[in-house]
Design a protein around this motif. Structure first.
Motif, short mmCIF file in Angstrom:
data_model
loop_
_atom_site.label_atom_id
_atom_site.label_comp_id
_atom_site.label_asym_id
_atom_site.label_seq_id
_atom_site.Cartn_x
_atom_site.Cartn_y
_atom_site.Cartn_z
N GLY A 194 9.40 5.26 -7.83
CA GLY A 194 8.16 4.61 -7.43
C GLY A 194 8.35 3.14 -7.11
N ILE A 195 9.17 2.46 -7.90
CA ILE A 195 9.46 1.06 -7.63
C ILE A 195 10.19 0.93 -6.30
CG2 ILE A 195 10.80 -0.93 -8.42
CD1 ILE A 195 10.29 0.05 -11.29
N PHE A 196 11.13 1.83 -6.07
CA PHE A 196 11.87 1.82 -4.82
C PHE A 196 10.93 2.05 -3.64
CE2 PHE A 196 14.30 4.01 -1.47
CZ PHE A 196 15.31 3.08 -1.26
N ALA A 197 10.06 3.04 -3.77
CA ALA A 197 9.12 3.35 -2.68
C ALA A 197 8.18 2.18 -2.41
CB ALA A 197 8.32 4.60 -3.03
N ALA A 198 7.78 1.47 -3.45
CA ALA A 198 6.88 0.33 -3.28
C ALA A 198 7.54 -0.80 -2.51
CB ALA A 198 6.41 -0.18 -4.64
N SER A 199 8.87 -0.83 -2.54
CA SER A 199 9.60 -1.86 -1.81
C SER A 199 9.74 -1.53 -0.33
CB SER A 199 11.00 -2.04 -2.41
OG SER A 199 10.93 -2.45 -3.75
N TYR A 200 9.54 -0.24 0.02
CA TYR A 200 9.66 0.20 1.42
C TYR A 200 8.51 1.12 1.78
CZ TYR A 200 14.39 -1.64 1.25
OH TYR A 200 15.48 -2.47 1.13
N PRO A 201 7.27 0.60 1.69
CA PRO A 201 6.12 1.46 2.00
C PRO A 201 6.06 1.82 3.47
CG PRO A 201 5.42 -0.81 1.76
CD PRO A 201 6.87 -0.77 1.35
N CYS A 202 5.56 3.00 3.76
CA CYS A 202 5.38 3.40 5.16
C CYS A 202 4.28 2.58 5.79
CB CYS A 202 5.02 4.89 5.23
SG CYS A 202 6.36 5.98 4.79
N ARG A 203 4.43 2.30 7.05
CA ARG A 203 3.38 1.59 7.78
C ARG A 203 2.13 2.46 7.84
NH1 ARG A 203 5.92 -2.64 10.55
NH2 ARG A 203 8.18 -2.39 10.77
N GLY A 204 1.01 1.79 7.91
CA GLY A 204 -0.24 2.54 8.03
C GLY A 204 -0.83 2.94 6.70
N LYS A 205 -0.21 2.44 5.58
CA LYS A 205 -0.74 2.78 4.27
C LYS A 205 -1.34 1.57 3.57
CE LYS A 205 2.10 6.81 3.35
NZ LYS A 205 2.96 7.52 2.37
N GLY A 206 -1.66 0.56 4.37
CA GLY A 206 -2.37 -0.58 3.83
C GLY A 206 -1.49 -1.62 3.16
N ARG A 207 -0.17 -1.48 3.30
CA ARG A 207 0.74 -2.45 2.70
C ARG A 207 1.74 -2.89 3.75
NH1 ARG A 207 2.65 0.82 -2.55
NH2 ARG A 207 2.59 2.50 -1.03
N LYS A 208 2.13 -4.16 3.68
CA LYS A 208 3.08 -4.67 4.66
C LYS A 208 4.50 -4.44 4.18
CE LYS A 208 3.37 -9.49 3.06
NZ LYS A 208 4.82 -9.57 2.98
N MET A 209 5.41 -4.36 5.12
CA MET A 209 6.82 -4.24 4.79
C MET A 209 7.33 -5.57 4.27
SD MET A 209 7.82 -1.22 5.24
CE MET A 209 9.59 -1.56 5.16
#
Length: 215
Positions: A194-209
């Motif tokens: 989960g920590i890893f995924a939070a560092s590389y969120p997919c675009r379009g999910k309300g979070r910036k890269m």
């Protein structure tokens, strides 16, 4: 006759490696000497060189064995699972459990405790397999839309390795005698995907890269 000699040689090599691990556990990984191994084996030091030409060769054999064991553990954990974060989590847990159960080998593999020791190409080959294994799992996570494609780059792989290395390093430094489930740090391993995924969120999910500018 040749088969018998080969079997005896293999058995002696196994005994030497077992004794070497005992010495490393008792006196420190870097404290291994051929003289100590020879004394415990009950032979003169020159006799050891028929089986391993140097102390570095003993380390090399142990390094290869450890990497193969770790590779088997992480692969087996993800067997039958679709590549992705869930399989990554299973492999991370299996790797952490292997390290807790093989702490002396883990020091040799991951913490460079022996000045000047560099594994041979053959001994290091399983480490490349470990790298490829996790790369495949992360690429699967990208394909499933669980993380951004940048996660499968070298930086992402380095982050994944750093996350698990940090947890087990803290565990071994502070609670080496604790079991995996009881460890104050190893119990955090399930959170790592989960920590890893939070560092590389997919675009379009309300979070910036990371590093991405917000217009």
């Amino acid at each position: 006759m040749k088969d018998r000699r080969a079997r005896r040689r293999a058995e002696t090599q196994e005994e030497i490696l077992r004794i070497a691990l005992d010495v490393m556990a008792e006196e420190g990984v870097a404290a291994l000497t051929m003289a100590t191994v020879a004394r415990r084996l009950g032979v003169q030091p020159p006799s050891l060189y028929k089986y391993f030409p140097s102390r570095a060769a003993v380390y090399d054999a142990l390094f290869e064995r450890g990497q193969l064991g770790y590779l088997h553990a992480v692969r087996q954990a993800a067997e039958g699972m679709e590549p992705g974060l869930e399989a990554m989590g299973a492999s991370l847990e299996a790797g952490a459990r292997w390290i807790m159960g093989n702490q002396v080998l883990a020091q040799l593999l991951f913490w460079r405790p022996v000045p000047g020791f560099r594994p041979s190409e053959q001994a290091y080959a399983p480490a490349l397999g470990i790298h490829a294994h996790f790369k495949g799992l992360i690429e699967g996570a990208v394909a499933r839309g669980e993380v951004h494609q940048d996660a499968a780059g070298e930086e992402g792989l380095a982050l994944a390795a750093s996350l698990i290395a940090g947890v087990v390093s803290q565990q071994l430094a502070n609670q080496p005698e604790a079991g995996y489930e009881d460890g104050a740090y190893t119990r955090l391993v399930p959170r790592l995907p989960g920590i890893f995924a939070a560092s590389y969120p997919c675009r379009g999910k309300g979070r910036k890269m990371p590093g991405e500018r917000v217009n």
